[in-house]
Design a protein around this motif. Structure first.
Motif, PDB file in Angstrom:
ATOM      1  N   ALA A 179       0.884  -1.166   0.000  1.00 54.93           N
ATOM      2  CA  ALA A 179       0.000   0.000   0.000  1.00 54.93           C
ATOM      3  C   ALA A 179       0.919   1.213   0.000  1.00 54.93           C
ATOM      4  O   ALA A 179       1.974   1.211   0.638  1.00 54.93           O
ATOM      5  CB  ALA A 179      -0.888   0.004   1.228  1.00 54.93           C
ATOM      6  N   ARG A 180       0.515   2.257  -0.715  1.00 59.59           N
ATOM      7  CA  ARG A 180       1.385   3.409  -0.918  1.00 59.59           C
ATOM      8  C   ARG A 180       0.746   4.707  -0.456  1.00 59.59           C
ATOM      9  O   ARG A 180      -0.441   4.758  -0.153  1.00 59.59           O
ATOM     10  CB  ARG A 180       1.745   3.516  -2.391  1.00 59.59           C
ATOM     11  CG  ARG A 180       2.431   2.278  -2.932  1.00 59.59           C
ATOM     12  CD  ARG A 180       2.982   2.491  -4.331  1.00 59.59           C
ATOM     13  NE  ARG A 180       3.634   1.292  -4.828  1.00 59.59           N
ATOM     14  CZ  ARG A 180       4.829   0.864  -4.458  1.00 59.59           C
ATOM     15  NH1 ARG A 180       5.536   1.543  -3.600  1.00 59.59           N
ATOM     16  NH2 ARG A 180       5.338  -0.239  -4.973  1.00 59.59           N
ATOM     17  N   ARG A 181       1.555   5.737  -0.437  1.00 57.93           N
ATOM     18  CA  ARG A 181       1.080   7.091  -0.150  1.00 57.93           C
ATOM     19  C   ARG A 181      -0.123   7.371  -1.062  1.00 57.93           C
ATOM     20  O   ARG A 181      -0.095   7.080  -2.256  1.00 57.93           O
ATOM     21  CB  ARG A 181       2.183   8.101  -0.429  1.00 57.93           C
ATOM     22  CG  ARG A 181       1.777   9.549  -0.231  1.00 57.93           C
ATOM     23  CD  ARG A 181       2.884  10.497  -0.698  1.00 57.93           C
ATOM     24  NE  ARG A 181       4.138  10.290   0.012  1.00 57.93           N
ATOM     25  CZ  ARG A 181       4.487  10.951   1.122  1.00 57.93           C
ATOM     26  NH1 ARG A 181       3.695  11.864   1.639  1.00 57.93           N
ATOM     27  NH2 ARG A 181       5.646  10.708   1.699  1.00 57.93           N
ATOM     28  N   GLY A 182      -1.189   7.897  -0.475  1.00 52.70           N
ATOM     29  CA  GLY A 182      -2.371   8.227  -1.258  1.00 52.70           C
ATOM     30  C   GLY A 182      -3.379   7.097  -1.382  1.00 52.70           C
ATOM     31  O   GLY A 182      -4.404   7.260  -2.035  1.00 52.70           O
ATOM     32  N   ASP A 183      -3.106   5.953  -0.763  1.00 51.57           N
ATOM     33  CA  ASP A 183      -4.052   4.838  -0.805  1.00 51.57           C
ATOM     34  C   ASP A 183      -5.036   4.915   0.357  1.00 51.57           C
ATOM     35  O   ASP A 183      -4.765   5.535   1.394  1.00 51.57           O
ATOM     36  CB  ASP A 183      -3.323   3.491  -0.706  1.00 51.57           C
ATOM     37  CG  ASP A 183      -2.721   3.028  -2.019  1.00 51.57           C
ATOM     38  OD1 ASP A 183      -3.131   3.548  -3.081  1.00 51.57           O
ATOM     39  OD2 ASP A 183      -1.842   2.149  -1.981  1.00 51.57           O
ATOM     40  N   VAL A 184      -6.148   4.269   0.171  1.00 50.14           N
ATOM     41  CA  VAL A 184      -7.102   4.008   1.248  1.00 50.14           C
ATOM     42  C   VAL A 184      -7.128   2.489   1.409  1.00 50.14           C
ATOM     43  O   VAL A 184      -7.277   1.758   0.421  1.00 50.14           O
ATOM     44  CB  VAL A 184      -8.511   4.543   0.903  1.00 50.14           C
ATOM     45  CG1 VAL A 184      -9.520   4.116   1.954  1.00 50.14           C
ATOM     46  CG2 VAL A 184      -8.480   6.055   0.764  1.00 50.14           C
ATOM     47  N   LEU A 185      -6.942   2.009   2.636  1.00 48.80           N
ATOM     48  CA  LEU A 185      -7.024   0.576   2.907  1.00 48.80           C
ATOM     49  C   LEU A 185      -8.483   0.213   3.138  1.00 48.80           C
ATOM     50  O   LEU A 185      -9.194   0.919   3.860  1.00 48.80           O
ATOM     51  CB  LEU A 185      -6.197   0.207   4.134  1.00 48.80           C
ATOM     52  CG  LEU A 185      -4.719   0.587   4.106  1.00 48.80           C
ATOM     53  CD1 LEU A 185      -4.048   0.163   5.405  1.00 48.80           C
ATOM     54  CD2 LEU A 185      -4.019  -0.028   2.903  1.00 48.80           C
ATOM     55  N   VAL A 186      -8.909  -0.879   2.542  1.00 52.10           N
ATOM     56  CA  VAL A 186     -10.266  -1.383   2.724  1.00 52.10           C
ATOM     57  C   VAL A 186     -10.133  -2.805   3.246  1.00 52.10           C
ATOM     58  O   VAL A 186      -9.596  -3.682   2.561  1.00 52.10           O
ATOM     59  CB  VAL A 186     -11.070  -1.359   1.410  1.00 52.10           C
ATOM     60  CG1 VAL A 186     -12.495  -1.817   1.654  1.00 52.10           C
ATOM     61  CG2 VAL A 186     -11.042   0.022   0.776  1.00 52.10           C
ATOM     62  N   MET A 187     -10.599  -3.032   4.490  1.00 53.26           N
ATOM     63  CA  MET A 187     -10.417  -4.315   5.157  1.00 53.26           C
ATOM     64  C   MET A 187     -11.748  -5.041   5.315  1.00 53.26           C
ATOM     65  O   MET A 187     -12.768  -4.422   5.590  1.00 53.26           O
ATOM     66  CB  MET A 187      -9.768  -4.098   6.524  1.00 53.26           C
ATOM     67  CG  MET A 187      -8.379  -3.507   6.417  1.00 53.26           C
ATOM     68  SD  MET A 187      -7.730  -2.904   7.976  1.00 53.26           S
ATOM     69  CE  MET A 187      -8.326  -1.227   7.918  1.00 53.26           C
ATOM     70  N   HIS A 188     -11.700  -6.359   5.131  1.00 50.14           N
ATOM     71  CA  HIS A 188     -12.865  -7.228   5.271  1.00 50.14           C
ATOM     72  C   HIS A 188     -12.467  -8.359   6.221  1.00 50.14           C
ATOM     73  O   HIS A 188     -11.346  -8.864   6.140  1.00 50.14           O
ATOM     74  CB  HIS A 188     -13.254  -7.859   3.932  1.00 50.14           C
ATOM     75  CG  HIS A 188     -13.231  -6.909   2.778  1.00 50.14           C
ATOM     76  ND1 HIS A 188     -14.340  -6.215   2.379  1.00 50.14           N
ATOM     77  CD2 HIS A 188     -12.238  -6.542   1.932  1.00 50.14           C
ATOM     78  CE1 HIS A 188     -14.040  -5.466   1.324  1.00 50.14           C
ATOM     79  NE2 HIS A 188     -12.758  -5.640   1.046  1.00 50.14           N
ATOM     80  N   ALA A 189     -13.384  -8.777   7.094  1.00 47.97           N
ATOM     81  CA  ALA A 189     -13.083  -9.885   8.003  1.00 47.97           C
ATOM     82  C   ALA A 189     -14.347 -10.688   8.283  1.00 47.97           C
ATOM     83  O   ALA A 189     -15.435 -10.125   8.404  1.00 47.97           O
ATOM     84  CB  ALA A 189     -12.505  -9.355   9.318  1.00 47.97           C
ATOM     85  N   ALA A 190     -14.175 -12.016   8.369  1.00 47.71           N
ATOM     86  CA  ALA A 190     -15.303 -12.906   8.633  1.00 47.71           C
ATOM     87  C   ALA A 190     -14.812 -14.168   9.329  1.00 47.71           C
ATOM     88  O   ALA A 190     -13.673 -14.609   9.116  1.00 47.71           O
ATOM     89  CB  ALA A 190     -16.005 -13.281   7.327  1.00 47.71           C
ATOM     90  N   VAL A 191     -15.683 -14.765  10.140  1.00 52.24           N
ATOM     91  CA  VAL A 191     -15.373 -16.055  10.751  1.00 52.24           C
ATOM     92  C   VAL A 191     -15.410 -17.109   9.645  1.00 52.24           C
ATOM     93  O   VAL A 191     -16.367 -17.169   8.871  1.00 52.24           O
ATOM     94  CB  VAL A 191     -16.379 -16.407  11.871  1.00 52.24           C
ATOM     95  CG1 VAL A 191     -16.093 -17.800  12.427  1.00 52.24           C
ATOM     96  CG2 VAL A 191     -16.341 -15.377  12.986  1.00 52.24           C
ATOM     97  N   ASN A 192     -14.351 -17.915   9.585  1.00 51.50           N
ATOM     98  CA  ASN A 192     -14.306 -19.002   8.614  1.00 51.50           C
ATOM     99  C   ASN A 192     -14.806 -20.312   9.204  1.00 51.50           C
ATOM    100  O   ASN A 192     -15.406 -21.123   8.505  1.00 51.50           O
ATOM    101  CB  ASN A 192     -12.882 -19.210   8.099  1.00 51.50           C
ATOM    102  CG  ASN A 192     -12.427 -18.078   7.203  1.00 51.50           C
ATOM    103  OD1 ASN A 192     -13.228 -17.372   6.616  1.00 51.50           O
ATOM    104  ND2 ASN A 192     -11.116 -17.899   7.114  1.00 51.50           N
ATOM    105  N   ARG A 193     -14.512 -20.514  10.498  1.00 53.00           N
ATOM    106  CA  ARG A 193     -14.924 -21.754  11.157  1.00 53.00           C
ATOM    107  C   ARG A 193     -14.841 -21.564  12.659  1.00 53.00           C
ATOM    108  O   ARG A 193     -14.013 -20.801  13.138  1.00 53.00           O
ATOM    109  CB  ARG A 193     -14.029 -22.915  10.731  1.00 53.00           C
ATOM    110  CG  ARG A 193     -14.548 -24.251  11.236  1.00 53.00           C
ATOM    111  CD  ARG A 193     -14.054 -25.383  10.406  1.00 53.00           C
ATOM    112  NE  ARG A 193     -14.670 -26.622  10.834  1.00 53.00           N
ATOM    113  CZ  ARG A 193     -14.779 -27.674  10.064  1.00 53.00           C
ATOM    114  NH1 ARG A 193     -14.311 -27.647   8.834  1.00 53.00           N
ATOM    115  NH2 ARG A 193     -15.335 -28.767  10.502  1.00 53.00           N
ATOM    116  N   ALA A 194     -15.702 -22.269  13.368  1.00 54.20           N
ATOM    117  CA  ALA A 194     -15.673 -22.257  14.834  1.00 54.20           C
ATOM    118  C   ALA A 194     -15.565 -23.697  15.317  1.00 54.20           C
ATOM    119  O   ALA A 194     -16.187 -24.600  14.744  1.00 54.20           O
ATOM    120  CB  ALA A 194     -16.933 -21.591  15.392  1.00 54.20           C
TER     121      ALA A 194
END
Length: 173
Positions: free
Chosen positions: A75-90
């Motif tokens: 990721a570089r200067r001028g970027d916006v980070l977009v994060m996704h997260a989910a449970v895969n297994r319990a």
């Protein structure tokens, strides 16, 4: 006399998922190569995954391992980070949360997949002891695939831990 615990009702992936958490990159987030510090991304990733794990568990969880952190591109200067997260297994008291991080230029545009990782969390009671978590109900083909993959990663983690235990014991003779 102890009464048997009722099984916890299953929860869907959708009940705890975070689809898009954004973070705008600023100059103080950059290293000397003008790319984002990997540790900064990892800290945000762990916090986001903790929210997902806590939602699924219905209470406090703790990070116990981080597997397979793959940095695909910077990721570089001028970027916006977009994060996704989910449970895969319990499982009984633990769960795997998958995190995907993308970067896009400020103002939008095409996203680049920059990181994937798998974190394991354990639900804890007020005394810090492991406690049961709800089973995970998968609904989509992608959720079912990630569910199966998580079991393979877990089996590999457990096998690796056992092999290390044997190796260390053999060196303590």
């Amino acid at each position: 006399m102890d009464t048997p615990q009722q099984p916890l009702p299953a929860r869907t992936v959708a009940s705890s998922i975070v689809r898009e958490q954004v973070y705008m990159v600023f100059p103080n987030d950059l290293n000397s190569n003008d790319t984002v510090f990997g540790g900064l991304i990892m800290a945000h990733m762990d916090r986001l995954a903790a929210v997902v794990a806590d939602r699924h568990a219905g209470g406090v969880t703790v990070t116990v391992s981080v597997d397979a952190v793959h940095f695909m591109s910077p990721a570089r200067r001028g970027d916006v980070l977009v994060m996704h997260a989910a449970v895969n297994r319990a499982w009984r008291s633990s769960m795997e949360v998958g995190v995907r991080v993308e970067a896009e230029a400020i103002g939008g545009g095409e996203r680049r997949h920059i990181l994937s990782a798998y974190l394991t969390f354990v639900a804890v009671d007020p005394e810090g002891c492991p406690r049961p978590v709800p089973p995970l109900l998968t609904e989509t083909p992608e959720e079912k695939r990630r569910y199966a993959e998580a079991d393979l990663r877990r089996a590999n983690r457990l096998q690796n831990a056992e092999q290390l235990k044997i190796l260390r014991a053999s060196h303590n003779d």
